[in-house]
Design an enzyme around this catalytic site. Structure first.
Site, PDB file in Angstrom:
ATOM      1  N   ASP A  48       0.873  -1.180   0.000  1.00 58.57           N
ATOM      2  CA  ASP A  48       0.000   0.000   0.000  1.00 58.57           C
ATOM      3  C   ASP A  48       0.911   1.232   0.000  1.00 58.57           C
ATOM      4  OD1 ASP A  48       0.859   0.435   2.619  1.00 58.57           O
ATOM      5  OD2 ASP A  48      -1.146   0.363   3.515  1.00 58.57           O
ATOM      6  N   CYS A  80       3.233  -2.824   4.011  1.00 57.40           N
ATOM      7  CA  CYS A  80       2.378  -1.677   4.357  1.00 57.40           C
ATOM      8  C   CYS A  80       3.171  -0.843   5.356  1.00 57.40           C
ATOM      9  CB  CYS A  80       1.019  -2.128   4.899  1.00 57.40           C
ATOM     10  SG  CYS A  80       1.051  -3.063   6.435  1.00 57.40           S
ATOM     11  N   THR A 135       3.187  -0.785   8.682  1.00 55.72           N
ATOM     12  CA  THR A 135       3.720  -1.571   9.806  1.00 55.72           C
ATOM     13  C   THR A 135       3.992  -3.029   9.454  1.00 55.72           C
ATOM     14  OG1 THR A 135       1.465  -2.159  10.428  1.00 55.72           O
ATOM     15  CG2 THR A 135       2.407  -0.204  11.493  1.00 55.72           C
ATOM     16  N   HIS A 182      10.067 -23.051  10.643  1.00 58.95           N
ATOM     17  CA  HIS A 182       9.116 -23.687  11.562  1.00 58.95           C
ATOM     18  C   HIS A 182       7.656 -23.547  11.144  1.00 58.95           C
ATOM     19  CE1 HIS A 182      11.985 -23.874  15.286  1.00 58.95           C
ATOM     20  NE2 HIS A 182      12.490 -24.457  14.207  1.00 58.95           N
ATOM     21  N   HIS A 198       7.196 -29.824  12.811  1.00 58.00           N
ATOM     22  CA  HIS A 198       6.596 -28.535  12.425  1.00 58.00           C
ATOM     23  C   HIS A 198       5.427 -28.741  11.463  1.00 58.00           C
ATOM     24  CE1 HIS A 198       9.789 -26.718  14.621  1.00 58.00           C
ATOM     25  NE2 HIS A 198      10.696 -27.314  13.864  1.00 58.00           N
TER      26      HIS A 198
HETATM   27  C1  RB5 Z   1      -1.822   3.156   6.213  1.00 52.96           C
HETATM   28  O1  RB5 Z   1      -1.791   4.447   6.703  1.00 52.96           O
HETATM   29  C2  RB5 Z   1      -1.426   2.169   7.291  1.00 52.96           C
HETATM   30  O2  RB5 Z   1      -2.459   2.053   8.203  1.00 52.96           O
HETATM   31  C3  RB5 Z   1      -1.092   0.832   6.677  1.00 52.96           C
HETATM   32  O3  RB5 Z   1      -0.031   0.985   5.792  1.00 52.96           O
HETATM   33  C4  RB5 Z   1      -0.656  -0.259   7.613  1.00 52.96           C
HETATM   34  O4  RB5 Z   1       0.373   0.161   8.426  1.00 52.96           O
HETATM   35  C5  RB5 Z   1      -1.697  -0.937   8.363  1.00 52.96           C
HETATM   36  O5  RB5 Z   1      -1.446  -1.869   9.132  1.00 52.96           O
END
Ligand code: RB5
Length: 147
Positions: free
Chosen positions: A8, A65, A67, A98, A133
């Site tokens: 994203d 993304c 995070t 694993h 596993h």
């Molecule tokens: C987008 O702003 C952010 O929420 C997305 O990239 C991600 O980190 C969501 O988990």
């Protein structure tokens, strides 16, 4: 090996670097976008990449993304997907050994591009250990089946 990649708006720079890196290593890569910096909903990309795996066309996937967490939550809703959000080397290696993870999720706002490429290499190059596993993964599949 064919690898599906997507991101994203929180992971565009990382995703582009990962695509180039994997191609330079000789892998066949499908880039499911995004291709320009614009705001999108990460589940829409997660479903494209995971479908490319569950269809059997691609073996592994990489999702980026902000995070890595949103992508991993979305990807893990898909039957047969074992996605792991990783930001350090040990987890990227052991989730292959694993958990036989088939999708690596990275946080573009958590780690730099250099670390991301190292984690991708570890993930791709580490084989599943099987044995006990496999039994545990079979139990995860059983949970899926019983939902
Ligand atoms: C987008 O702003 C952010 O929420 C997305 O990239 C991600 O980190 C969501 O988990």
């Amino acid at each position: 090996m064919k690898i599906a990649v997507g991101c994203d708006h929180g992971g565009l720079e990382h995703k582009n670097a990962i695509v180039e890196h994997l191609k330079s290593r000789g892998f066949e890569v499908t880039d499911f976008g995004i291709y320009e910096q614009k705001s999108v909903d990460y589940p829409d990309i997660a479903v494209k990449v995971t479908s490319a795996i569950t269809s059997g066309e691609h073996e592994l996937g990489i999702l980026v993304c902000g995070t890595g967490i949103g992508m991993s939550i979305a990807a893990n809703k898909v039957k047969g997907i074992r996605a792991a959000a990783c930001s350090e080397h040990f987890s990227a290696k052991y989730t292959r050994m694993h958990n036989n993870s088939n999708v690596l999720c990275l946080g573009g706002r958590v780690i730099g591009v250099g670390t991301a490429l190292e984690l991708v290499d570890l993930f791709i190059d580490t084989p599943f250990e099987g044995d006990r596993h496999q039994r545990r993964i079979d139990k995860i599949a059983e949970i899926e089946k019983n939902q």
